[in-house]
Design an enzyme around this catalytic site. Structure first.
Site, short mmCIF file in Angstrom:
data_model
loop_
_atom_site.label_atom_id
_atom_site.label_comp_id
_atom_site.label_asym_id
_atom_site.label_seq_id
_atom_site.Cartn_x
_atom_site.Cartn_y
_atom_site.Cartn_z
CD GLU A 184 0.94 -9.38 1.54
OE1 GLU A 184 0.86 -10.59 1.81
OE2 GLU A 184 -0.06 -8.64 1.48
N PRO A 185 4.69 -5.01 -0.88
CG PRO A 185 6.88 -4.34 -1.27
CD PRO A 185 6.06 -5.28 -0.45
N GLY A 186 3.49 -3.72 -3.94
CA GLY A 186 3.31 -4.02 -5.38
C GLY A 186 3.65 -2.76 -6.16
NE ARG A 187 -0.30 2.14 -5.70
CZ ARG A 187 -1.53 2.12 -6.23
NH1 ARG A 187 -1.74 2.70 -7.39
NH2 ARG A 187 -2.52 1.53 -5.61
CE1 TYR A 193 -2.77 -3.58 -8.12
CE2 TYR A 193 -1.49 -1.64 -7.52
CZ TYR A 193 -1.95 -2.91 -7.23
OH TYR A 193 -1.60 -3.52 -6.06
CE1 TYR A 250 -9.51 2.01 -7.96
CE2 TYR A 250 -7.67 2.16 -9.48
CZ TYR A 250 -8.54 1.40 -8.73
OH TYR A 250 -8.43 0.05 -8.75
N GLY A 274 0.77 -1.24 0.00
CA GLY A 274 0.00 0.00 0.00
C GLY A 274 0.79 1.28 0.00
CB CYS A 301 -17.42 4.10 -28.25
SG CYS A 301 -16.70 3.72 -29.82
CD GLU A 302 -17.33 4.50 -21.13
OE1 GLU A 302 -17.67 3.50 -21.80
OE2 GLU A 302 -17.36 4.54 -19.90
N1 LLP Z 1 -1.32 -7.03 -0.25
C1 LLP Z 1 -2.65 -7.17 -0.38
C2 LLP Z 1 -3.34 -8.14 0.47
C3 LLP Z 1 -3.36 -6.40 -1.30
O1 LLP Z 1 -4.67 -6.55 -1.40
C4 LLP Z 1 -2.67 -5.47 -2.10
C5 LLP Z 1 -3.38 -4.65 -3.08
C6 LLP Z 1 -1.28 -5.37 -1.96
C7 LLP Z 1 -0.64 -6.15 -1.02
C8 LLP Z 1 -0.46 -4.45 -2.79
O2 LLP Z 1 -0.76 -3.11 -2.65
P1 LLP Z 1 0.17 -2.00 -3.31
O3 LLP Z 1 1.49 -1.99 -2.58
O4 LLP Z 1 0.35 -2.35 -4.75
O5 LLP Z 1 -0.59 -0.74 -3.14
N2 LLP Z 1 -6.13 -1.39 -8.50
C9 LLP Z 1 -5.83 -0.42 -7.46
C10 LLP Z 1 -5.06 -1.02 -6.33
C11 LLP Z 1 -5.76 -2.19 -5.71
C12 LLP Z 1 -4.88 -2.84 -4.71
C13 LLP Z 1 -5.42 -4.14 -4.29
N3 LLP Z 1 -4.62 -4.79 -3.31
C14 LLP Z 1 -5.08 0.75 -8.08
O6 LLP Z 1 -4.87 0.75 -9.28
O7 LLP Z 1 -4.74 1.71 -7.39
#
Ligand code: LLP
Length: 463
Positions: free
Chosen positions: A320-323, A421, A364, A278, A391-392
């Site tokens: 758990e970093p993704g973004r 994402y 968002y 997050g 088309c939107e």
């Molecule tokens: N761990 C869990 C359990 C999660 O549900 C998520 C994201 C993450 C880790 C990773 O979060 P991050 O570090 O990437 O923020 N589609 C949305 C974000 C949805 C995130 C869902 N869960 C967007 O584009 O902002």
């Protein structure tokens, strides 16, 4: 095309329409390192280069639109997270942000673990050689097939999200003659300061088991009684694109509080806690994200302090970093198709992609920036809205940003910070074909996810 052929519309702050923008930047040609991937720069001709390759070469070789990912930057960010947390903690990259087999291999090589949340993500991880015991399996409604496959393949942990799932996973594991390591995901009742759709720790939403009303304590009670599962810890993910660490502090405090209650009631000290992902990134120059070492220090200190106060052994922390890993490492390269100046409003710049390759703006209200990358320009800034070909009318990629007023069809523009994402939430709306993901590294480009073709679309259409 000359500037007079494209009147730029209003240009001065006092006559600009309402929107999400600050004043035009002093120099439109500057590529702010905060929002662009690490190796991005302009060459002597003013063309953007990344990983030693120019935007024009990339467009010629791979077409547009295309997601371009800087492999060195991805690896550097993964390593920075890994080393910030050291050997006493684990970093699980959240595959939902963007997952492909190349990415799995990079993660594996850089010593990260992987969080998956569907059978498809699990299949991708396993097929690229991620050891199963380094995979965590998430989701609020995992199917029996998914749970079975996860247990059979030997995933390191399954994160349980409901009372039903506690029993379901325990039964499936037992029937397979296994004891599955699990964590329980709880909601700690924190209002994360982010968009409502990506906030996940307040109680009124679908994820996790509420701490409130003793529900999480009851979940632990039930899990400890079941032979098919071994409860190793508690999980909390408070939301996404968060800059303020106070939400994590409250979450850590409450998770440790539960560990203490569990110790007092059952005499068991759960050995792990996961504080989720997050952490926010810079989408525009106005955003100021935290560095991984600051985040690691803050989280470790909170957990250690809270555990000392509760006289608990400090559990092993995971995140758990993704973004924060993949987001800044990529940009989307588009070709400009049409330009429509609307007097007194703004100029609509249509590109060859749109909401099918980046739904975040529509979903968002996300903010992005954009730059002309196939050349530099000394023309005055014009207030532009970058839109797609769908088309939107909500098909907006960049709501308000400044581009040079001499922008012309055929120019290449790029939107930075689209690594997370965007491809993972891409769609085929209007039967538009999803763009490729091209990895660049040391002067070479390589397609890691190829462009979709009409054959791909028609192969699914079997009617
Ligand atoms: N761990 C869990 C359990 C999660 O549900 C998520 C994201 C993450 C880790 C990773 O979060 P991050 O570090 O990437 O923020 N589609 C949305 C974000 C949805 C995130 C869902 N869960 C967007 O584009 O902002």
């Amino acid at each position: 095309m000359s500037r007079s052929a494209h009147p730029a519309g209003p240009r001065h702050a006092d006559v600009l329409p309402e929107g999400h923008y600050s004043a035009p930047p002093a120099d439109l040609n500057t590529l702010d390192p905060k929002v662009w991937a690490q190796t991005v720069t302009r060459d002597e001709d003013g063309v953007l280069t990344v990983g030693g390759i120019t935007a024009t070469q990339l467009a010629e070789q791979h077409g547009t639109p295309a997601y371009v990912v800087d492999e060195a930057d991805f690896r550097a960010r993964a390593r920075a997270w890994r080393s910030a947390f050291g050997t006493d903690a684990d970093v699980f990259y959240a595959g939902k942000a963007f997952l492909s087999r190349a990415v799995v291999r990079w993660l594996h090589e850089e010593g990260l673990n992987l969080d998956v949340c569907s059978g498809g993500e699990l299949a991708t991880a396993l097929s690229a050689g991620m050891p199963a015991d380094r995979i965590a399996f998430h989701g609020n409604n995992k199917s029996t097939e998914e749970i079975t496959r996860a247990i059979e393949s030997g995933v390191g942990r399954i994160v349980l999200d409901s009372f039903q799932e506690i029993v379901r996973v325990a039964h499936i594991a037992q029937s397979l003659g296994k004891r599955q390591r699990v964590q329980i995901r709880i909601t700690v009742g924190v209002e994360a300061h982010t968009h409502e759709f990506i906030a996940t720790a307040h109680e009124d939403q679908k994820f996790g088991i509420p701490l409130a009303g003793g529900q999480a304590a009851e979940a632990v009670r039930r899990a400890l009684k079941l032979d098919g599962i071994e409860l190793i810890g508690i999980h909390s993910h408070i939301g996404s694109q968060i800059f303020d660490m106070s939400g994590f502090e409250v979450a850590a405090h409450r998770v440790v509080g539960l560990l203490k209650d569990v110790r007092d009631e059952h005499g068991v000290e759960l050995p792990e806690i996961d504080l989720g992902g997050g952490l926010g990134i810079a989408y525009t120059s106005d955003d100021d994200p935290r560095e991984p070492h600051e985040i690691a220090k803050a989280l470790t200190e909170i957990v250690t302090r809270e555990c000392e106060a509760a006289k608990l052994r400090t559990p092993r922390i995971s995140v758990e970093p993704g973004r924060a890993i993949v987001g800044p490492t990529a940009f989307t390269l588009y070709e400009v198709g049409t330009i429509k100046p609307l007097d007194g409003l703004r100029t609509y710049v249509s590109v060859d992609g749109g909401m099918s390759d980046n739904i975040r703006t529509a979903l968002y209200d996300a903010e992005y920036t954009v730059a002309l990358v196939s050349r530099t320009s000394d023309a005055a800034p014009m207030l532009a809205r970058v839109v797609g070909k769908h088309c939107e009318s909500g098909d907006i990629v960049v709501k308000d940003a400044f581009l040079p007023a001499d922008l012309a069809p055929g120019d290449l523009i790029a939107v930075p910070a689209t690594g997370a994402y965007c491809r993972s939430m891409a769609s085929n709306y209007n039967h538009v074909l999803r763009p490729p993901v091209v990895a660049v590294h040391d002067g070479e480009s390589r397609v890691i996810v190829r462009r979709e073709t009409e054959e791909d679309l028609l192969r699914l259409d079997v009617g």
